[in-house]
Each structure stands twice: as structure tokens, then as C-alpha cells.
Design a protein around this motif. Structure first.
Motif, PDB file in Angstrom:
ATOM      1  N   GLY A 132       5.717   3.487   5.883  1.00  0.00           N
ATOM      2  CA  GLY A 132       5.396   4.114   7.149  1.00  0.00           C
ATOM      3  C   GLY A 132       4.544   5.341   6.935  1.00  0.00           C
ATOM      4  O   GLY A 132       4.210   5.713   5.811  1.00  0.00           O
ATOM      5  N   GLU A 133       4.168   6.006   8.030  1.00  0.00           N
ATOM      6  CA  GLU A 133       3.335   7.203   7.935  1.00  0.00           C
ATOM      7  C   GLU A 133       4.010   8.287   7.107  1.00  0.00           C
ATOM      8  O   GLU A 133       3.370   9.049   6.390  1.00  0.00           O
ATOM      9  N   GLU A 134       5.345   8.344   7.172  1.00  0.00           N
ATOM     10  CA  GLU A 134       6.060   9.406   6.460  1.00  0.00           C
ATOM     11  C   GLU A 134       5.982   9.225   4.950  1.00  0.00           C
ATOM     12  O   GLU A 134       6.255  10.157   4.194  1.00  0.00           O
ATOM     13  N   ASP A 135       5.603   8.034   4.494  1.00  0.00           N
ATOM     14  CA  ASP A 135       5.510   7.781   3.057  1.00  0.00           C
ATOM     15  C   ASP A 135       4.189   8.257   2.460  1.00  0.00           C
ATOM     16  O   ASP A 135       4.006   8.215   1.254  1.00  0.00           O
ATOM     17  N   GLY A 136       3.252   8.686   3.309  1.00  0.00           N
ATOM     18  CA  GLY A 136       1.922   8.999   2.796  1.00  0.00           C
ATOM     19  C   GLY A 136       1.784  10.365   2.176  1.00  0.00           C
ATOM     20  O   GLY A 136       1.074  10.554   1.196  1.00  0.00           O
ATOM     21  N   ALA A 137       2.442  11.354   2.703  1.00  0.00           N
ATOM     22  CA  ALA A 137       2.222  12.727   2.262  1.00  0.00           C
ATOM     23  C   ALA A 137       2.738  12.966   0.855  1.00  0.00           C
ATOM     24  O   ALA A 137       3.915  12.796   0.572  1.00  0.00           O
ATOM     25  N   GLY A 138       1.832  13.330  -0.028  1.00  0.00           N
ATOM     26  CA  GLY A 138       2.206  13.704  -1.379  1.00  0.00           C
ATOM     27  C   GLY A 138       2.695  12.550  -2.240  1.00  0.00           C
ATOM     28  O   GLY A 138       3.249  12.762  -3.296  1.00  0.00           O
ATOM     29  N   ASP A 139       2.482  11.313  -1.787  1.00  0.00           N
ATOM     30  CA  ASP A 139       2.956  10.158  -2.536  1.00  0.00           C
ATOM     31  C   ASP A 139       1.757   9.483  -3.185  1.00  0.00           C
ATOM     32  O   ASP A 139       0.890   8.947  -2.496  1.00  0.00           O
ATOM     33  N   ASP A 140       1.706   9.501  -4.524  1.00  0.00           N
ATOM     34  CA  ASP A 140       0.556   8.917  -5.218  1.00  0.00           C
ATOM     35  C   ASP A 140       0.912   7.599  -5.904  1.00  0.00           C
ATOM     36  O   ASP A 140       0.210   7.146  -6.790  1.00  0.00           O
ATOM     37  N   ARG A 141       2.019   6.988  -5.482  1.00  0.00           N
ATOM     38  CA  ARG A 141       2.388   5.703  -6.062  1.00  0.00           C
ATOM     39  C   ARG A 141       1.459   4.605  -5.552  1.00  0.00           C
ATOM     40  O   ARG A 141       0.984   4.657  -4.424  1.00  0.00           O
ATOM     41  N   PRO A 142       1.194   3.586  -6.370  1.00  0.00           N
ATOM     42  CA  PRO A 142       0.311   2.501  -5.938  1.00  0.00           C
ATOM     43  C   PRO A 142       0.967   1.633  -4.877  1.00  0.00           C
ATOM     44  O   PRO A 142       2.188   1.546  -4.787  1.00  0.00           O
ATOM     45  N   TYR A 143       0.156   0.985  -4.086  1.00  0.00           N
ATOM     46  CA  TYR A 143       0.644   0.081  -3.059  1.00  0.00           C
ATOM     47  C   TYR A 143      -0.435  -0.960  -2.798  1.00  0.00           C
ATOM     48  O   TYR A 143      -1.556  -0.860  -3.310  1.00  0.00           O
ATOM     49  N   VAL A 144      -0.113  -1.965  -1.996  1.00  0.00           N
ATOM     50  CA  VAL A 144      -1.097  -2.932  -1.525  1.00  0.00           C
ATOM     51  C   VAL A 144      -1.404  -2.608  -0.070  1.00  0.00           C
ATOM     52  O   VAL A 144      -0.491  -2.526   0.754  1.00  0.00           O
ATOM     53  N   ALA A 145      -2.664  -2.397   0.227  1.00  0.00           N
ATOM     54  CA  ALA A 145      -3.100  -2.137   1.597  1.00  0.00           C
ATOM     55  C   ALA A 145      -3.480  -3.464   2.242  1.00  0.00           C
ATOM     56  O   ALA A 145      -4.336  -4.186   1.729  1.00  0.00           O
ATOM     57  N   VAL A 146      -2.830  -3.791   3.354  1.00  0.00           N
ATOM     58  CA  VAL A 146      -3.153  -5.007   4.099  1.00  0.00           C
ATOM     59  C   VAL A 146      -3.892  -4.594   5.367  1.00  0.00           C
ATOM     60  O   VAL A 146      -3.337  -3.903   6.224  1.00  0.00           O
ATOM     61  N   VAL A 147      -5.149  -4.996   5.462  1.00  0.00           N
ATOM     62  CA  VAL A 147      -5.999  -4.626   6.588  1.00  0.00           C
ATOM     63  C   VAL A 147      -6.253  -5.874   7.423  1.00  0.00           C
ATOM     64  O   VAL A 147      -6.774  -6.872   6.921  1.00  0.00           O
ATOM     65  N   SER A 148      -5.873  -5.817   8.703  1.00  0.00           N
ATOM     66  CA  SER A 148      -6.048  -6.945   9.607  1.00  0.00           C
ATOM     67  C   SER A 148      -7.189  -6.660  10.567  1.00  0.00           C
ATOM     68  O   SER A 148      -7.259  -5.579  11.169  1.00  0.00           O
ATOM     69  N   ALA A 149      -8.113  -7.627  10.711  1.00  0.00           N
ATOM     70  CA  ALA A 149      -9.283  -7.422  11.575  1.00  0.00           C
ATOM     71  C   ALA A 149      -9.761  -8.765  12.116  1.00  0.00           C
ATOM     72  O   ALA A 149      -9.507  -9.820  11.523  1.00  0.00           O
ATOM     73  N   ASP A 150     -10.460  -8.731  13.252  1.00  0.00           N
ATOM     74  CA  ASP A 150     -11.056  -9.951  13.793  1.00  0.00           C
ATOM     75  C   ASP A 150     -12.284 -10.357  12.984  1.00  0.00           C
ATOM     76  O   ASP A 150     -12.531 -11.540  12.765  1.00  0.00           O
ATOM     77  N   ARG A 151     -13.046  -9.364  12.556  1.00  0.00           N
ATOM     78  CA  ARG A 151     -14.275  -9.619  11.810  1.00  0.00           C
ATOM     79  C   ARG A 151     -14.526  -8.432  10.886  1.00  0.00           C
ATOM     80  O   ARG A 151     -13.774  -7.466  10.919  1.00  0.00           O
ATOM     81  N   VAL A 152     -15.550  -8.515  10.065  1.00  0.00           N
ATOM     82  CA  VAL A 152     -15.890  -7.412   9.176  1.00  0.00           C
ATOM     83  C   VAL A 152     -17.190  -6.770   9.669  1.00  0.00           C
ATOM     84  O   VAL A 152     -18.284  -7.268   9.423  1.00  0.00           O
ATOM     85  N   GLY A 153     -17.022  -5.686  10.422  1.00  0.00           N
ATOM     86  CA  GLY A 153     -18.152  -4.898  10.899  1.00  0.00           C
ATOM     87  C   GLY A 153     -18.112  -3.515  10.275  1.00  0.00           C
ATOM     88  O   GLY A 153     -17.319  -3.243   9.371  1.00  0.00           O
ATOM     89  N   GLU A 154     -18.932  -2.625  10.777  1.00  0.00           N
ATOM     90  CA  GLU A 154     -19.022  -1.291  10.179  1.00  0.00           C
ATOM     91  C   GLU A 154     -17.709  -0.525  10.293  1.00  0.00           C
ATOM     92  O   GLU A 154     -17.305   0.156   9.357  1.00  0.00           O
ATOM     93  N   ALA A 155     -17.030  -0.640  11.428  1.00  0.00           N
ATOM     94  CA  ALA A 155     -15.753   0.068  11.588  1.00  0.00           C
ATOM     95  C   ALA A 155     -14.725  -0.429  10.568  1.00  0.00           C
ATOM     96  O   ALA A 155     -13.989   0.362   9.969  1.00  0.00           O
ATOM     97  N   GLU A 156     -14.687  -1.752  10.369  1.00  0.00           N
ATOM     98  CA  GLU A 156     -13.740  -2.322   9.415  1.00  0.00           C
ATOM     99  C   GLU A 156     -14.099  -1.916   7.984  1.00  0.00           C
ATOM    100  O   GLU A 156     -13.219  -1.629   7.167  1.00  0.00           O
ATOM    101  N   LEU A 157     -15.392  -1.880   7.675  1.00  0.00           N
ATOM    102  CA  LEU A 157     -15.827  -1.462   6.342  1.00  0.00           C
ATOM    103  C   LEU A 157     -15.454  -0.008   6.079  1.00  0.00           C
ATOM    104  O   LEU A 157     -15.104   0.353   4.954  1.00  0.00           O
TER     105      LEU A 157
END
Length: 218
Positions: A41-66
Motif C-alpha cells: 500500500g501507499e504506507e509501504d513506500g516511505a523509506g522502504d528500499d526493498r525490491p518489489y514487482v510493479a504491476v502497471v495496468s493500462a488500456d494502451r501504451v501512450g505517453e502518459a503510460e510511458l
């Protein structure tokens, strides 16, 4: 800190990003019950440098998604999996350039398939549908023939001098021996190895040699 699943195996920390709250909630609901994963969750982000997998969901790949993909790439903490409704050749190449290692079509994004791709990404393995991989390789081949070959360059992810250094490391040479063999300073050799390990997110020079050998560079 290790994340433990019900079987005692390490759980994969996952950070979700979607275009809208409904998609975000749907993806989270699908993955939250998977014992192999731990949603951050958002609370896990501050000061946490552990690796993770980022899952990004999108309809298409445009500039905003990039831009979203580049943000995760710059953070350098996680490998990126893209869940996408449709993707053209340009979007596929751009996504890979932004660090995406796994691609799942939304129509095929069952919980089982997502877990497979996410856990593969956590192990450092890529996962792209076969037809998309073929299109990607076609794009790479066209780039090699039309752009890089005329300039004497190669699409390998490693520069010629980086390959030379890693080949000597693989042969057991130390920094001083590599410097003498290639007429570099020792600082240059160290910088080359540092650049390779940092850029490719490798742990050390042995890991870099193993990567180069797996990819067929040496």
C-alpha cells in the motif's frame, strides 16, 4: 524482512498502478488472495528500499503510460509487469525500453497467469506472449539492420568494451590484469563494471559475467 506465504515460501511484494480506481480495485481484488504475493500500500513506500514487482495496468501504451513506466524504472527498486488491453509494435518496444519484463493481455489476465508472470519477474525472468515476442524480435532486427549496423553498433545491451572486460573477468583476470590487457586505467575498468552492474541491475561482477554468458555475449 522476508514475506512469508502460507507454505512458508517467500512472498513477492507487489505494487499496483492502474489508470482508474475501478481497474485498480479489480486488479487488487484478484491478487490479494494469492498466497504467493503481498500487495503493498501507499504506507509501504516511505523509506522502504526493498525490491518489489510493479504491476502497471493500462488500456494502451501512450505517453502518459510511458511516464508511469519511466517513474518505476528511475526508482530502480522493482521489475515491471504490464497488463494491457491492446499494444502495437511501437508501444511494445517503448515499454521494453522503459524496463518492462513481463506483458499480459488484459483478456488473458487470470489470477493464475498474473502470478506466473509476477513471480517470474521477481526471479529476473521475462515473460511475453509468443506473438508479441515475435513482433518485438522483428522490431529489434529491423533496428539492427537499418540503424545500428551502418554505424557499427550492436543491439546487445552491452558495449564492445564492456564485453571485453567481462570476458577477461570470466577468464579469472583481476582489475589490474584487465587494465593492462586492454590498455585501460584500473579506474576505467572499475567504472565499466560499475556501469554494467548498475544499468542491468546485477549484484556484482560474477553476476554480470553470468548474465553475459546466458545472453551469449561471451
Amino acid at each position: 524482512m522476508r514475506y512469508q506465504g502460507e507454505s512458508g515460501a517467500e512472498r513477492v511484494p507487489v505494487r499496483l498502478t492502474a489508470q482508474d480506481p475501478i481497474s485498480q480495485a479489480g486488479l487488487a481484488g484478484q491478487l490479494r488472495t494469492c498466497p504467493e504475493l503481498r500487495l503493498l500500500g501507499e504506507e509501504d513506500g516511505a523509506g522502504d528500499d526493498r525490491p518489489y514487482v510493479a504491476v502497471v495496468s493500462a488500456d494502451r501504451v501512450g505517453e502518459a503510460e510511458l511516464q508511469t513506466l519511466r517513474r518505476f524504472q528511475r526508482a530502480g527498486q522493482g521489475r515491471i509487469v504490464l497488463v494491457v488491453t491492446e499494444i502495437d509494435d511501437g508501444g511494445l518496444v517503448a515499454a521494453v525500453e522503459c524496463g518492462v519484463v513481463g506483458v499480459v493481455r488484459r483478456a488473458e489476465a487470470s489470477a493464475e497467469r498474473l502470478v506466473q508472470v509476477i513471480t517470474a519477474a521477481a526471479r529476473g525472468e521475462g515473460s511475453v506472449p509468443a506473438d508479441l515476442l515475435g513482433r518485438l524480435l522483428d522490431q529489434v532486427g529491423r533496428l539492427q539492420r537499418q540503424v545500428l549496423d551502418p554505424r557499427g553498433l550492436a543491439f546487445t545491451g552491452l558495449a564492445p568494451r564492456e564485453i571485453d572486460v567481462l570476458r577477461l573477468v570470466a577468464e579469472g583476470s583481476d582489475t589490474a590484469e584487465i587494465a593492462r590487457a586492454l590498455a585501460f586505467s584500473e579506474r576505467t575498468v572499475k567504472n565499466i563494471l560499475h556501469d554494467v552492474t548498475t544499468r542491468l541491475q546485477l549484484r556484482n561482477r560474477s553476476h554480470a559475467v553470468a548474465y553475459a554468458m546466458r545472453q551469449g555475449f561471451i
